[in-house]
Design a protein around this motif. Structure first.
Motif, PDB file in Angstrom:
ATOM      1  N   VAL A 164      -3.516   0.516  -5.698  1.00  0.00           N
ATOM      2  CA  VAL A 164      -3.760   1.801  -5.036  1.00  0.00           C
ATOM      3  C   VAL A 164      -4.344   1.544  -3.655  1.00  0.00           C
ATOM      4  N   GLY A 165      -4.191   2.524  -2.759  1.00  0.00           N
ATOM      5  CA  GLY A 165      -4.753   2.341  -1.430  1.00  0.00           C
ATOM      6  C   GLY A 165      -4.484   3.506  -0.517  1.00  0.00           C
ATOM      7  N   GLN A 166      -4.517   3.225   0.800  1.00  0.00           N
ATOM      8  CA  GLN A 166      -4.414   4.265   1.811  1.00  0.00           C
ATOM      9  C   GLN A 166      -3.445   3.829   2.916  1.00  0.00           C
ATOM     10  N   TYR A 167      -3.035   4.830   3.700  1.00  0.00           N
ATOM     11  CA  TYR A 167      -2.214   4.577   4.881  1.00  0.00           C
ATOM     12  C   TYR A 167      -3.100   4.615   6.108  1.00  0.00           C
ATOM     13  N   ASP A 168      -2.988   3.607   6.963  1.00  0.00           N
ATOM     14  CA  ASP A 168      -3.743   3.517   8.207  1.00  0.00           C
ATOM     15  C   ASP A 168      -2.817   3.935   9.349  1.00  0.00           C
ATOM     16  N   PRO A 169      -2.967   5.152   9.886  1.00  0.00           N
ATOM     17  CA  PRO A 169      -2.046   5.615  10.926  1.00  0.00           C
ATOM     18  C   PRO A 169      -2.173   4.845  12.234  1.00  0.00           C
ATOM     19  N   GLU A 170      -3.355   4.317  12.542  1.00  0.00           N
ATOM     20  CA  GLU A 170      -3.534   3.577  13.786  1.00  0.00           C
ATOM     21  C   GLU A 170      -2.753   2.265  13.763  1.00  0.00           C
ATOM     22  N   LYS A 171      -2.723   1.610  12.608  1.00  0.00           N
ATOM     23  CA  LYS A 171      -1.979   0.357  12.469  1.00  0.00           C
ATOM     24  C   LYS A 171      -0.569   0.581  11.937  1.00  0.00           C
ATOM     25  N   ASP A 172      -0.263   1.823  11.562  1.00  0.00           N
ATOM     26  CA  ASP A 172       1.020   2.151  10.932  1.00  0.00           C
ATOM     27  C   ASP A 172       1.260   1.211   9.753  1.00  0.00           C
ATOM     28  N   MET A 173       0.312   1.246   8.807  1.00  0.00           N
ATOM     29  CA  MET A 173       0.304   0.263   7.729  1.00  0.00           C
ATOM     30  C   MET A 173      -0.231   0.867   6.440  1.00  0.00           C
ATOM     31  N   LEU A 174       0.428   0.557   5.330  1.00  0.00           N
ATOM     32  CA  LEU A 174      -0.100   0.850   4.002  1.00  0.00           C
ATOM     33  C   LEU A 174      -0.943  -0.338   3.550  1.00  0.00           C
ATOM     34  N   VAL A 175      -2.137  -0.059   3.026  1.00  0.00           N
ATOM     35  CA  VAL A 175      -3.018  -1.107   2.518  1.00  0.00           C
ATOM     36  C   VAL A 175      -3.348  -0.772   1.067  1.00  0.00           C
ATOM     37  N   LEU A 176      -2.907  -1.631   0.144  1.00  0.00           N
ATOM     38  CA  LEU A 176      -3.075  -1.397  -1.289  1.00  0.00           C
ATOM     39  C   LEU A 176      -3.875  -2.532  -1.912  1.00  0.00           C
ATOM     40  N   HIS A 177      -4.687  -2.195  -2.905  1.00  0.00           N
ATOM     41  CA  HIS A 177      -5.529  -3.184  -3.585  1.00  0.00           C
ATOM     42  C   HIS A 177      -5.208  -3.188  -5.073  1.00  0.00           C
ATOM     43  N   GLY A 178      -5.182  -4.394  -5.636  1.00  0.00           N
ATOM     44  CA  GLY A 178      -4.922  -4.522  -7.064  1.00  0.00           C
ATOM     45  C   GLY A 178      -5.537  -5.782  -7.627  1.00  0.00           C
ATOM     46  N   GLN A 179      -5.299  -6.024  -8.904  1.00  0.00           N
ATOM     47  CA  GLN A 179      -5.767  -7.226  -9.581  1.00  0.00           C
ATOM     48  C   GLN A 179      -4.606  -7.857 -10.332  1.00  0.00           C
ATOM     49  N   GLU A 180      -4.609  -9.171 -10.378  1.00  0.00           N
ATOM     50  CA  GLU A 180      -3.491  -9.903 -10.963  1.00  0.00           C
ATOM     51  C   GLU A 180      -3.994 -10.983 -11.916  1.00  0.00           C
ATOM     52  N   PRO A 181      -3.456 -11.048 -13.136  1.00  0.00           N
ATOM     53  CA  PRO A 181      -3.872 -12.088 -14.074  1.00  0.00           C
ATOM     54  C   PRO A 181      -3.013 -13.350 -13.917  1.00  0.00           C
ATOM     55  N   ASP A 182      -3.627 -14.507 -14.188  1.00  0.00           N
ATOM     56  CA  ASP A 182      -2.818 -15.721 -14.252  1.00  0.00           C
ATOM     57  C   ASP A 182      -2.322 -15.903 -15.685  1.00  0.00           C
ATOM     58  N   ALA A 183      -1.710 -17.036 -15.985  1.00  0.00           N
ATOM     59  CA  ALA A 183      -1.121 -17.246 -17.308  1.00  0.00           C
ATOM     60  C   ALA A 183      -2.146 -17.222 -18.421  1.00  0.00           C
ATOM     61  N   GLU A 184      -3.408 -17.551 -18.104  1.00  0.00           N
ATOM     62  CA  GLU A 184      -4.470 -17.553 -19.112  1.00  0.00           C
ATOM     63  C   GLU A 184      -5.226 -16.237 -19.172  1.00  0.00           C
ATOM     64  N   GLY A 185      -4.875 -15.284 -18.305  1.00  0.00           N
ATOM     65  CA  GLY A 185      -5.530 -13.985 -18.322  1.00  0.00           C
ATOM     66  C   GLY A 185      -6.672 -13.832 -17.343  1.00  0.00           C
ATOM     67  N   ALA A 186      -7.015 -14.891 -16.608  1.00  0.00           N
ATOM     68  CA  ALA A 186      -8.061 -14.774 -15.593  1.00  0.00           C
ATOM     69  C   ALA A 186      -7.562 -13.872 -14.469  1.00  0.00           C
ATOM     70  N   VAL A 187      -8.406 -12.931 -14.032  1.00  0.00           N
ATOM     71  CA  VAL A 187      -7.990 -11.912 -13.077  1.00  0.00           C
ATOM     72  C   VAL A 187      -8.538 -12.217 -11.691  1.00  0.00           C
ATOM     73  N   ARG A 188      -7.712 -11.993 -10.676  1.00  0.00           N
ATOM     74  CA  ARG A 188      -8.146 -12.151  -9.294  1.00  0.00           C
ATOM     75  C   ARG A 188      -7.669 -10.941  -8.495  1.00  0.00           C
ATOM     76  N   ALA A 189      -8.422 -10.594  -7.477  1.00  0.00           N
ATOM     77  CA  ALA A 189      -8.102  -9.430  -6.645  1.00  0.00           C
ATOM     78  C   ALA A 189      -7.127  -9.821  -5.540  1.00  0.00           C
ATOM     79  N   TYR A 190      -6.308  -8.861  -5.129  1.00  0.00           N
ATOM     80  CA  TYR A 190      -5.412  -9.073  -3.994  1.00  0.00           C
ATOM     81  C   TYR A 190      -5.359  -7.826  -3.127  1.00  0.00           C
ATOM     82  N   ARG A 191      -4.903  -8.008  -1.905  1.00  0.00           N
ATOM     83  CA  ARG A 191      -4.685  -6.912  -0.967  1.00  0.00           C
ATOM     84  C   ARG A 191      -3.269  -7.027  -0.413  1.00  0.00           C
ATOM     85  N   ASP A 192      -2.518  -5.940  -0.490  1.00  0.00           N
ATOM     86  CA  ASP A 192      -1.174  -5.900   0.075  1.00  0.00           C
ATOM     87  C   ASP A 192      -1.185  -5.063   1.346  1.00  0.00           C
ATOM     88  N   GLU A 193      -0.638  -5.609   2.418  1.00  0.00           N
ATOM     89  CA  GLU A 193      -0.483  -4.879   3.667  1.00  0.00           C
ATOM     90  C   GLU A 193       1.006  -4.721   3.958  1.00  0.00           C
TER      91      GLU A 193
END
Length: 225
Positions: A164-193
């Motif tokens: 989930v995230g927001q749109y930045d009109p000044e940068k003309d960019m969507l910025v979304l944040h989520g979490q991703e598990p590895d094969a063992e289930g350990a979770v790490r955060a990521y940011r998509d631009e």
């Protein structure tokens, strides 16, 4: 500190998760084919996004609570951001390795507006490390929460990725944040631009939050066909 092997495993999972951001044309029906279902049905240019207030067909009044519910269910100007994904695209993906190397792959993308522009579906078909790869993404803007939302699932994973995230009109960019598990289930955060560099190109970049700092996992450049 993450070892190169661990980071490569992270990148492998993530690259599969958003391979080139989602891509496909190979499995979709051509534009002039007959009626089909799902994203394979590529309609002609969709209707303009409607934002008018809901009106019952019989003209009868409705309770304010119900009126508010209907209003929240109508497309709004924020959905125009999602409409920019519509169409057929070529995708050039670069995955970055801890030693400074790059792994490249290509794919194709089709974006289709759904339900009068309330959602944007993306279907993909491509290849990753010599193996065929397919996936599906769905973007939305939730008027009740005021957030952009995205989900992704594919043929090389059993996990549904959500952000989930927001749109930045000044940068003309969507910025979304989520979490991703590895094969063992350990979770790490990521940011998509997702930066809209022009009407015919946008660039998707994923950054991972690691204990020893942020790491750019991969970047995908989409060019309209």
């Amino acid at each position: 500190m993450k070892t190169p092997t661990t980071i490569l495993a992270i990148l492998g999972a993530s690259a599969l998760a958003f391979l080139a951001g989602r891509a496909s044309i190979a499995t979709l029906a051509p534009a002039d084919s007959g009626p089909t279902t799902g994203l394979a049905a590529r309609p002609a240019a969709g209707p303009a996004i409607r934002t008018a207030a809901f009106q019952p067909e019989d003209g009868a009044g409705v309770p304010p609570e119900m009126q508010a519910m209907f209003e929240a269910g109508l497309p709004a100007e924020q959905h125009e951001v999602l409409a920019r994904f519509e169409g057929d695209w070529n995708a050039d993906m670069v995955m970055f390795t801890p030693d400074g190397g790059q792994l490249r792959s290509g794919a194709t993308l089709r974006g289709v507006r759904m339900f009068d522009g309330r959602f944007m579906g993306q279907e993909m078909s491509g290849e990753f490390m010599g193996r065929p790869f397919e996936g599906f993404a769905l973007y939305a803007y939730s008027r009740p929460t005021g957030e952009y939302q995205a989900i992704w699932f594919d043929s090389m994973s059993t996990h549904i990725f959500m952000s989930v995230g927001q749109y930045d009109p000044e940068k003309d960019m969507l910025v979304l944040h989520g979490q991703e598990p590895d094969a063992e289930g350990a979770v790490r955060a990521y940011r998509d631009e997702i930066e809209f560099t022009s009407d015919d190109e946008h660039v998707f970049t994923r950054y991972y939050a690691l204990p020893d700092g942020e790491f750019r996992g991969f970047q995908v450049t989409y060019t309209r066909e």
